[in-house]
Design a protein around this motif. Sequence first.
Motif, PDB file in Angstrom:
ATOM      1  N   CYS A 174      -0.774 -63.636 -61.408  1.00  0.00           N
ATOM      2  CA  CYS A 174      -1.249 -63.712 -60.280  1.00  0.00           C
ATOM      3  C   CYS A 174      -1.364 -62.184 -59.465  1.00  0.00           C
ATOM      4  CB  CYS A 174      -0.668 -64.730 -59.203  1.00  0.00           C
ATOM      5  SG  CYS A 174      -0.782 -66.348 -59.801  1.00  0.00           S
ATOM      6  N   LEU A 175      -2.332 -61.848 -58.817  1.00  0.00           N
ATOM      7  CA  LEU A 175      -2.339 -60.719 -58.274  1.00  0.00           C
ATOM      8  C   LEU A 175      -1.521 -60.609 -57.031  1.00  0.00           C
ATOM      9  CD1 LEU A 175      -6.274 -59.913 -58.217  1.00  0.00           C
ATOM     10  CD2 LEU A 175      -4.452 -59.262 -59.825  1.00  0.00           C
ATOM     11  N   PRO A 176      -1.243 -59.529 -56.646  1.00  0.00           N
ATOM     12  CA  PRO A 176       0.061 -59.311 -55.241  1.00  0.00           C
ATOM     13  C   PRO A 176      -0.477 -60.271 -54.061  1.00  0.00           C
ATOM     14  CG  PRO A 176      -0.284 -57.156 -56.149  1.00  0.00           C
ATOM     15  CD  PRO A 176      -1.358 -58.080 -57.169  1.00  0.00           C
ATOM     16  N   ASP A 177       0.688 -60.604 -53.510  1.00  0.00           N
ATOM     17  CA  ASP A 177       0.333 -61.471 -52.380  1.00  0.00           C
ATOM     18  C   ASP A 177      -0.272 -60.268 -51.125  1.00  0.00           C
ATOM     19  OD1 ASP A 177       1.301 -63.580 -53.633  1.00  0.00           O
ATOM     20  OD2 ASP A 177       3.263 -63.547 -52.471  1.00  0.00           O
ATOM     21  N   THR A 178      -0.865 -61.139 -50.226  1.00  0.00           N
ATOM     22  CA  THR A 178      -1.608 -60.358 -49.004  1.00  0.00           C
ATOM     23  C   THR A 178      -0.533 -60.715 -47.988  1.00  0.00           C
ATOM     24  OG1 THR A 178      -3.758 -60.474 -49.756  1.00  0.00           O
ATOM     25  CG2 THR A 178      -3.452 -60.107 -47.574  1.00  0.00           C
TER      26      THR A 178
ATOM     27  N   ARG B 299      -7.736 -60.813 -42.098  1.00  0.00           N
ATOM     28  CA  ARG B 299      -6.615 -60.393 -43.076  1.00  0.00           C
ATOM     29  C   ARG B 299      -6.376 -58.928 -43.395  1.00  0.00           C
ATOM     30  NH1 ARG B 299      -6.873 -64.852 -47.956  1.00  0.00           N
ATOM     31  NH2 ARG B 299      -7.326 -66.607 -46.754  1.00  0.00           N
ATOM     32  N   THR B 300      -7.440 -58.115 -43.158  1.00  0.00           N
ATOM     33  CA  THR B 300      -7.333 -56.504 -43.153  1.00  0.00           C
ATOM     34  C   THR B 300      -6.460 -56.101 -41.887  1.00  0.00           C
ATOM     35  OG1 THR B 300      -9.278 -56.155 -42.379  1.00  0.00           O
ATOM     36  CG2 THR B 300      -9.165 -56.572 -44.674  1.00  0.00           C
ATOM     37  N   LYS B 301      -6.306 -56.862 -40.816  1.00  0.00           N
ATOM     38  CA  LYS B 301      -5.693 -56.386 -39.645  1.00  0.00           C
ATOM     39  C   LYS B 301      -6.650 -55.992 -38.476  1.00  0.00           C
ATOM     40  CE  LYS B 301      -2.090 -57.865 -41.792  1.00  0.00           C
ATOM     41  NZ  LYS B 301      -0.864 -56.949 -42.205  1.00  0.00           N
ATOM     42  N   LYS B 302      -7.907 -56.101 -39.065  1.00  0.00           N
ATOM     43  CA  LYS B 302      -9.128 -55.578 -37.967  1.00  0.00           C
ATOM     44  C   LYS B 302      -9.170 -56.794 -37.207  1.00  0.00           C
ATOM     45  CE  LYS B 302     -13.757 -53.868 -37.771  1.00  0.00           C
ATOM     46  NZ  LYS B 302     -15.160 -53.559 -38.426  1.00  0.00           N
ATOM     47  N   LEU B 303      -9.511 -56.147 -35.668  1.00  0.00           N
ATOM     48  CA  LEU B 303      -9.746 -57.193 -34.542  1.00  0.00           C
ATOM     49  C   LEU B 303     -11.041 -56.896 -33.802  1.00  0.00           C
ATOM     50  CD1 LEU B 303      -8.151 -59.031 -32.481  1.00  0.00           C
ATOM     51  CD2 LEU B 303      -8.089 -56.866 -31.005  1.00  0.00           C
ATOM     52  N   SER B 304     -11.834 -58.164 -33.822  1.00  0.00           N
ATOM     53  CA  SER B 304     -13.077 -58.148 -33.458  1.00  0.00           C
ATOM     54  C   SER B 304     -13.342 -59.322 -32.557  1.00  0.00           C
ATOM     55  CB  SER B 304     -13.860 -58.181 -34.537  1.00  0.00           C
ATOM     56  OG  SER B 304     -13.702 -59.392 -35.420  1.00  0.00           O
ATOM     57  N   LEU B 305     -14.282 -59.031 -31.587  1.00  0.00           N
ATOM     58  CA  LEU B 305     -14.460 -59.905 -30.528  1.00  0.00           C
ATOM     59  C   LEU B 305     -15.848 -60.779 -31.175  1.00  0.00           C
ATOM     60  CD1 LEU B 305     -14.739 -61.488 -27.660  1.00  0.00           C
ATOM     61  CD2 LEU B 305     -15.940 -59.488 -26.742  1.00  0.00           C
ATOM     62  N   CYS B 306     -15.326 -61.937 -31.546  1.00  0.00           N
ATOM     63  CA  CYS B 306     -16.423 -62.650 -32.366  1.00  0.00           C
ATOM     64  C   CYS B 306     -17.165 -63.870 -31.263  1.00  0.00           C
ATOM     65  CB  CYS B 306     -15.908 -63.517 -33.524  1.00  0.00           C
ATOM     66  SG  CYS B 306     -14.613 -64.571 -33.152  1.00  0.00           S
TER      67      CYS B 306
END
Length: 330
Positions: A200-204, A319-326
């Motif tokens: 398994c690839l590394p955890d996020t 998950r990339t920690k980017k914040l957006s107003l959706c």
Amino acid sequence: MELTFLGTSAGVPTRHRNVTALALQPEQVRPWILVDCGEGTQHRLLRCPLSVAKLGLILITHLHGDHCYGLPGLLASRAMTTLAREHQSLTLIGPKGLKAMLEAIMHYSQLSLNFPLEIIELPDHGGEYHWHNHGIKAIPLKHNITSFAYCIREPAFPGPFDKSLTMADGIPEGPLYGRLKNRETLTLDDGRTVSGATYCLPDTPGRTIIIGGDNEEPKLLQPYLQDCDLLVHEATYTETVYQQLAINVQHSTAAQVAQTCSDTPIPNLILTHFSPRYQTIKGSSANSRSLDEVEQEARHFFTGMLFLANDFDTFLLGRTKKLSLCKPQR
């Protein structure tokens, strides 16, 4: 992870803003979290896709009315809702006195609940709890009543199964793959012992957010912001207005919060809990000040991603920690 602001006004509602409440929908579980529950919160929920039946956790920062007067009505309405078995129980965390307040209201109004309600009263120093594998840490703040911030930390996302790694090790595709995906340790037909985690690839890493209650000293949160992805904090006043107040109201200014964040690596900041004297629309009344003043003061210190919340704004923290107003306000 989605955050929907149900109320962003301090003290009293205005034509454009209700008093404080914030809904948090974690990505990894179906129940959602409500932080504070000012009067009228259940009315705001009627205009959102959130279901009170799926509400699983309520976090009360402090017992001032603009943060908790909507709680009895919300619980009463939930008791009149058909609840699926997996969504029946509800946990409520808050300062000392929360249980006595609710028990008195329930007694004198003859309110009975048809679902299990666990009430956890916090010691003055806060505490740590777990909810659906999420860590919940209560952090003491400074206000004229016991007040907390809540640090919510989600678990890591398991790394995906990489079939190419098993094939490179000569493990043929078949039923064993399902067990290896679950990271089980298996003994193969050729006698080898293998661990699914190897393939398994590394955890996020999961996301960490802090949602603060009323607070005179934002610097109290500085140690916790070092590995935090988002801070939601009150900015009731600008420095100009705060210095002119006749009494010490023990709230934060936009400058204080932004400067605190600027001294840490935190990438995202949402300000809320604005004094009614700041109007959403500039010049909407003769005696109003513009909310632009709050934003300009904060941007003078904080260069990261900054938003001033409006009622019904929904933000996505990816998950990339980017914040957006959706979903902007309606």
